[in-house]
Design a protein around this motif. Structure first.
Motif, PDB file in Angstrom:
ATOM      1  N   ASN A  58     -11.000 -16.176  -1.211  1.00 32.68           N
ATOM      2  CA  ASN A  58     -11.840 -15.142  -0.598  1.00 32.68           C
ATOM      3  C   ASN A  58     -10.964 -14.102   0.068  1.00 32.68           C
ATOM      4  OD1 ASN A  58     -14.562 -16.091  -1.114  1.00 32.68           O
ATOM      5  ND2 ASN A  58     -14.063 -17.792   0.236  1.00 32.68           N
ATOM      6  N   GLY A  59     -11.316 -12.833  -0.166  1.00 28.56           N
ATOM      7  CA  GLY A  59     -10.592 -11.739   0.471  1.00 28.56           C
ATOM      8  C   GLY A  59     -11.238 -11.351   1.794  1.00 28.56           C
ATOM      9  N   THR A  60     -10.768 -10.256   2.344  1.00 31.01           N
ATOM     10  CA  THR A  60     -11.248  -9.836   3.665  1.00 31.01           C
ATOM     11  C   THR A  60     -12.445  -8.908   3.613  1.00 31.01           C
ATOM     12  OG1 THR A  60      -9.619  -8.038   3.648  1.00 31.01           O
ATOM     13  CG2 THR A  60      -8.993 -10.087   4.768  1.00 31.01           C
ATOM     14  N   SER A  61     -12.668  -8.239   2.452  1.00 37.37           N
ATOM     15  CA  SER A  61     -13.777  -7.286   2.380  1.00 37.37           C
ATOM     16  C   SER A  61     -14.383  -7.263   0.983  1.00 37.37           C
ATOM     17  CB  SER A  61     -13.286  -5.880   2.734  1.00 37.37           C
ATOM     18  OG  SER A  61     -14.318  -4.939   2.527  1.00 37.37           O
ATOM     19  N   THR A  62     -15.714  -7.178   0.943  1.00 41.04           N
ATOM     20  CA  THR A  62     -16.412  -7.030  -0.331  1.00 41.04           C
ATOM     21  C   THR A  62     -16.843  -5.578  -0.552  1.00 41.04           C
ATOM     22  OG1 THR A  62     -18.527  -7.591   0.699  1.00 41.04           O
ATOM     23  CG2 THR A  62     -17.269  -9.406  -0.293  1.00 41.04           C
ATOM     24  N   ASN A  63     -16.477  -4.689   0.368  1.00 41.10           N
ATOM     25  CA  ASN A  63     -16.792  -3.269   0.268  1.00 41.10           C
ATOM     26  C   ASN A  63     -15.684  -2.566  -0.525  1.00 41.10           C
ATOM     27  OD1 ASN A  63     -17.410  -0.591   0.579  1.00 41.10           O
ATOM     28  ND2 ASN A  63     -17.644  -0.675   2.811  1.00 41.10           N
ATOM     29  N   LEU A  64     -16.014  -2.112  -1.723  1.00 45.93           N
ATOM     30  CA  LEU A  64     -15.014  -1.493  -2.594  1.00 45.93           C
ATOM     31  C   LEU A  64     -14.384  -0.239  -1.988  1.00 45.93           C
ATOM     32  CD1 LEU A  64     -16.708  -1.886  -6.104  1.00 45.93           C
ATOM     33  CD2 LEU A  64     -14.809  -3.206  -5.163  1.00 45.93           C
ATOM     34  N   LYS A  65     -15.064   0.430  -1.073  1.00 46.89           N
ATOM     35  CA  LYS A  65     -14.516   1.623  -0.423  1.00 46.89           C
ATOM     36  C   LYS A  65     -13.295   1.274   0.425  1.00 46.89           C
ATOM     37  CE  LYS A  65     -18.866   4.137  -0.275  1.00 46.89           C
ATOM     38  NZ  LYS A  65     -19.924   4.692   0.545  1.00 46.89           N
ATOM     39  N   GLU A  66     -13.225   0.018   0.867  1.00 46.62           N
ATOM     40  CA  GLU A  66     -12.098  -0.424   1.704  1.00 46.62           C
ATOM     41  C   GLU A  66     -10.940  -0.979   0.871  1.00 46.62           C
ATOM     42  OE1 GLU A  66     -13.724  -3.273   4.439  1.00 46.62           O
ATOM     43  OE2 GLU A  66     -15.162  -1.849   5.256  1.00 46.62           O
ATOM     44  N   TRP A  67     -11.108  -1.076  -0.431  1.00 51.63           N
ATOM     45  CA  TRP A  67     -10.090  -1.674  -1.294  1.00 51.63           C
ATOM     46  C   TRP A  67      -8.971  -0.687  -1.624  1.00 51.63           C
ATOM     47  CZ3 TRP A  67     -11.750  -5.515  -5.622  1.00 51.63           C
ATOM     48  CH2 TRP A  67     -12.497  -6.550  -5.061  1.00 51.63           C
ATOM     49  N   LEU A  68      -7.818  -1.253  -1.895  1.00 52.94           N
ATOM     50  CA  LEU A  68      -6.687  -0.466  -2.371  1.00 52.94           C
ATOM     51  C   LEU A  68      -6.939  -0.062  -3.821  1.00 52.94           C
ATOM     52  CD1 LEU A  68      -3.763  -2.668  -0.985  1.00 52.94           C
ATOM     53  CD2 LEU A  68      -4.564  -0.479  -0.068  1.00 52.94           C
ATOM     54  N   PRO A  69      -6.294   1.021  -4.285  1.00 50.37           N
ATOM     55  CA  PRO A  69      -6.453   1.403  -5.698  1.00 50.37           C
ATOM     56  C   PRO A  69      -5.909   0.289  -6.617  1.00 50.37           C
ATOM     57  CG  PRO A  69      -5.393   3.156  -4.434  1.00 50.37           C
ATOM     58  CD  PRO A  69      -5.476   1.959  -3.540  1.00 50.37           C
ATOM     59  N   ILE A  70      -6.522   0.151  -7.782  1.00 53.89           N
ATOM     60  CA  ILE A  70      -6.119  -0.891  -8.733  1.00 53.89           C
ATOM     61  C   ILE A  70      -4.648  -0.754  -9.100  1.00 53.89           C
ATOM     62  CG2 ILE A  70      -6.444  -1.713 -11.117  1.00 53.89           C
ATOM     63  CD1 ILE A  70      -8.540  -2.739  -9.231  1.00 53.89           C
ATOM     64  N   ASN A  71      -4.169   0.465  -9.282  1.00 55.39           N
ATOM     65  CA  ASN A  71      -2.768   0.659  -9.652  1.00 55.39           C
ATOM     66  C   ASN A  71      -1.830   0.079  -8.593  1.00 55.39           C
ATOM     67  OD1 ASN A  71      -0.627   1.673 -11.302  1.00 55.39           O
ATOM     68  ND2 ASN A  71      -0.352   3.284  -9.753  1.00 55.39           N
ATOM     69  N   GLN A  72      -2.178   0.269  -7.332  1.00 55.52           N
ATOM     70  CA  GLN A  72      -1.360  -0.267  -6.241  1.00 55.52           C
ATOM     71  C   GLN A  72      -1.407  -1.806  -6.229  1.00 55.52           C
ATOM     72  OE1 GLN A  72      -2.255   1.666  -2.527  1.00 55.52           O
ATOM     73  NE2 GLN A  72      -0.802   0.412  -1.366  1.00 55.52           N
ATOM     74  N   LEU A  73      -2.584  -2.373  -6.448  1.00 54.15           N
ATOM     75  CA  LEU A  73      -2.709  -3.830  -6.519  1.00 54.15           C
ATOM     76  C   LEU A  73      -1.937  -4.379  -7.720  1.00 54.15           C
ATOM     77  CD1 LEU A  73      -6.528  -4.084  -5.680  1.00 54.15           C
ATOM     78  CD2 LEU A  73      -4.635  -4.858  -4.216  1.00 54.15           C
ATOM     79  N   HIS A  74      -1.992  -3.656  -8.814  1.00 58.90           N
ATOM     80  CA  HIS A  74      -1.266  -4.047 -10.016  1.00 58.90           C
ATOM     81  C   HIS A  74       0.236  -4.105  -9.744  1.00 58.90           C
ATOM     82  CE1 HIS A  74       0.493  -2.813 -14.075  1.00 58.90           C
ATOM     83  NE2 HIS A  74       0.124  -4.071 -14.219  1.00 58.90           N
ATOM     84  N   GLN A  75       0.750  -3.088  -9.112  1.00 58.83           N
ATOM     85  CA  GLN A  75       2.188  -3.056  -8.794  1.00 58.83           C
ATOM     86  C   GLN A  75       2.579  -4.220  -7.883  1.00 58.83           C
ATOM     87  OE1 GLN A  75       4.433  -1.176 -10.370  1.00 58.83           O
ATOM     88  NE2 GLN A  75       2.654  -0.450 -11.515  1.00 58.83           N
ATOM     89  N   LYS A  76       1.723  -4.523  -6.896  1.00 56.66           N
ATOM     90  CA  LYS A  76       1.994  -5.662  -5.997  1.00 56.66           C
ATOM     91  C   LYS A  76       2.015  -6.975  -6.790  1.00 56.66           C
ATOM     92  CE  LYS A  76       0.347  -3.876  -1.608  1.00 56.66           C
ATOM     93  NZ  LYS A  76       0.635  -4.450  -0.318  1.00 56.66           N
ATOM     94  N   ALA A  77       1.077  -7.126  -7.726  1.00 58.33           N
ATOM     95  CA  ALA A  77       1.020  -8.347  -8.539  1.00 58.33           C
ATOM     96  C   ALA A  77       2.293  -8.512  -9.364  1.00 58.33           C
ATOM     97  CB  ALA A  77      -0.207  -8.321  -9.446  1.00 58.33           C
ATOM     98  N   LEU A  78       2.813  -7.420  -9.911  1.00 57.70           N
ATOM     99  CA  LEU A  78       4.038  -7.491 -10.718  1.00 57.70           C
ATOM    100  C   LEU A  78       5.245  -7.867  -9.869  1.00 57.70           C
ATOM    101  CD1 LEU A  78       3.619  -4.447 -13.150  1.00 57.70           C
ATOM    102  CD2 LEU A  78       2.979  -6.843 -13.483  1.00 57.70           C
ATOM    103  N   VAL A  79       5.315  -7.336  -8.669  1.00 57.53           N
ATOM    104  CA  VAL A  79       6.412  -7.690  -7.761  1.00 57.53           C
ATOM    105  C   VAL A  79       6.328  -9.175  -7.407  1.00 57.53           C
ATOM    106  CG1 VAL A  79       7.318  -7.337  -5.417  1.00 57.53           C
ATOM    107  CG2 VAL A  79       6.699  -5.360  -6.833  1.00 57.53           C
ATOM    108  N   ILE A  80       5.134  -9.650  -7.104  1.00 55.81           N
ATOM    109  CA  ILE A  80       4.944 -11.073  -6.769  1.00 55.81           C
ATOM    110  C   ILE A  80       5.300 -11.953  -7.968  1.00 55.81           C
ATOM    111  CG2 ILE A  80       3.195 -12.817  -6.228  1.00 55.81           C
ATOM    112  CD1 ILE A  80       1.820 -10.574  -4.515  1.00 55.81           C
ATOM    113  N   LEU A  81       4.902 -11.546  -9.161  1.00 52.82           N
ATOM    114  CA  LEU A  81       5.227 -12.310 -10.370  1.00 52.82           C
ATOM    115  C   LEU A  81       6.727 -12.519 -10.486  1.00 52.82           C
ATOM    116  CD1 LEU A  81       4.342 -13.508 -13.190  1.00 52.82           C
ATOM    117  CD2 LEU A  81       4.804 -11.215 -14.100  1.00 52.82           C
ATOM    118  N   HIS A  82       7.496 -11.457 -10.336  1.00 50.42           N
ATOM    119  CA  HIS A  82       8.946 -11.561 -10.501  1.00 50.42           C
ATOM    120  C   HIS A  82       9.639 -12.178  -9.289  1.00 50.42           C
ATOM    121  CE1 HIS A  82       8.526  -8.427 -13.841  1.00 50.42           C
ATOM    122  NE2 HIS A  82       8.714  -9.611 -14.377  1.00 50.42           N
ATOM    123  N   ASP A  83       9.138 -11.932  -8.098  1.00 53.70           N
ATOM    124  CA  ASP A  83       9.778 -12.484  -6.893  1.00 53.70           C
ATOM    125  C   ASP A  83       9.425 -13.957  -6.657  1.00 53.70           C
ATOM    126  OD1 ASP A  83      10.892 -10.026  -6.454  1.00 53.70           O
ATOM    127  OD2 ASP A  83       9.611  -9.494  -4.748  1.00 53.70           O
TER     128      ASP A  83
END
Length: 192
Positions: A58-83
């Motif tokens: 579960n995340g902290t918010s279900t309000n999409l207006k408060e979410w980060l852009p998908i591209n930014q989340l994607h970049q974070k996921a790639l960093v986590i994958l490699h790190d």
């Protein structure tokens, strides 16, 4: 005891169905075993306590207006994958699963079975997990061979599902006839 011609024909048909049923079953036994076991596991995946498929966090918010852009989340996921997992893993995304009601985004990768869940609003890591369910599904439908041989149009899956689906249909028809055929013969015998 003399047999009526239709009884001989019925007995011949039953023997033929029995032979086809037995030979096909012996030939495809291993495949039916894998399909049944993998099907059972897939049926239980959501009740496996995170063993077959990672639990959805579960995340902290279900309000999409408060979410980060998908591209930014994607970049974070790639960093986590490699790190956190390995720098050698391919970072090609198979799908991005947005769970608005849970406040999370799942990143599922194409060429391996890892999944990364991020909080949609903060981008914080919620879970890293192995998606054994995807491997089991690939075994279940035969697409594991397409993955191994890197085929683009999935011919192994098509051939496998055609053979196994046709065999199941053949087993259903021949099994029904093996059950029903003797009943017809018995009725014919009573009429004579």
């Amino acid at each position: 005891m003399t047999y009526h011609p239709s009884k001989k024909r019925q007995a011949k048909i039953i023997r033929l169905f029995r032979k086809v049923h037995r030979k096909t079953g012996a030939l495809l036994f291993v495949f039916f075993f894998f399909i049944s076991v993998s099907g059972l596991l897939l049926g239980w995946k959501n009740n496996s306590n995170g063993t077959i498929i990672p639990k959805t966090q579960n995340g902290t918010s279900t309000n999409l207006k408060e979410w980060l852009p998908i591209n930014q989340l994607h970049q974070k996921a790639l960093v986590i994958l490699h790190d956190s997992i390995s720098t050698n893993l391919d970072n090609t995304i198979d799908r991005i699963d947005i769970r608005k009601n849970k406040g999370i985004v799942k990143f599922v990768f194409e060429n391996h079975y890892w999944e990364i869940q991020l909080d949609g609003a903060t981008g914080n890591l919620l879970s890293i997990g192995k998606r054994n369910s995807d491997l089991i599904e690939n075994i279940h439908d035969g697409s594991i061979l397409d993955k191994w041989f890197n085929t683009s149009k999935k011919p192994f899956k098509l051939i496998y599902t055609t053979i196994m689906g046709g065999s199941l249909l053949l087993f259903t028809i021949s099994g029904f006839w093996l059950w029903f055929g003797p009943k017809i013969m018995k009725r014919t015998r009573k009429k004579l």
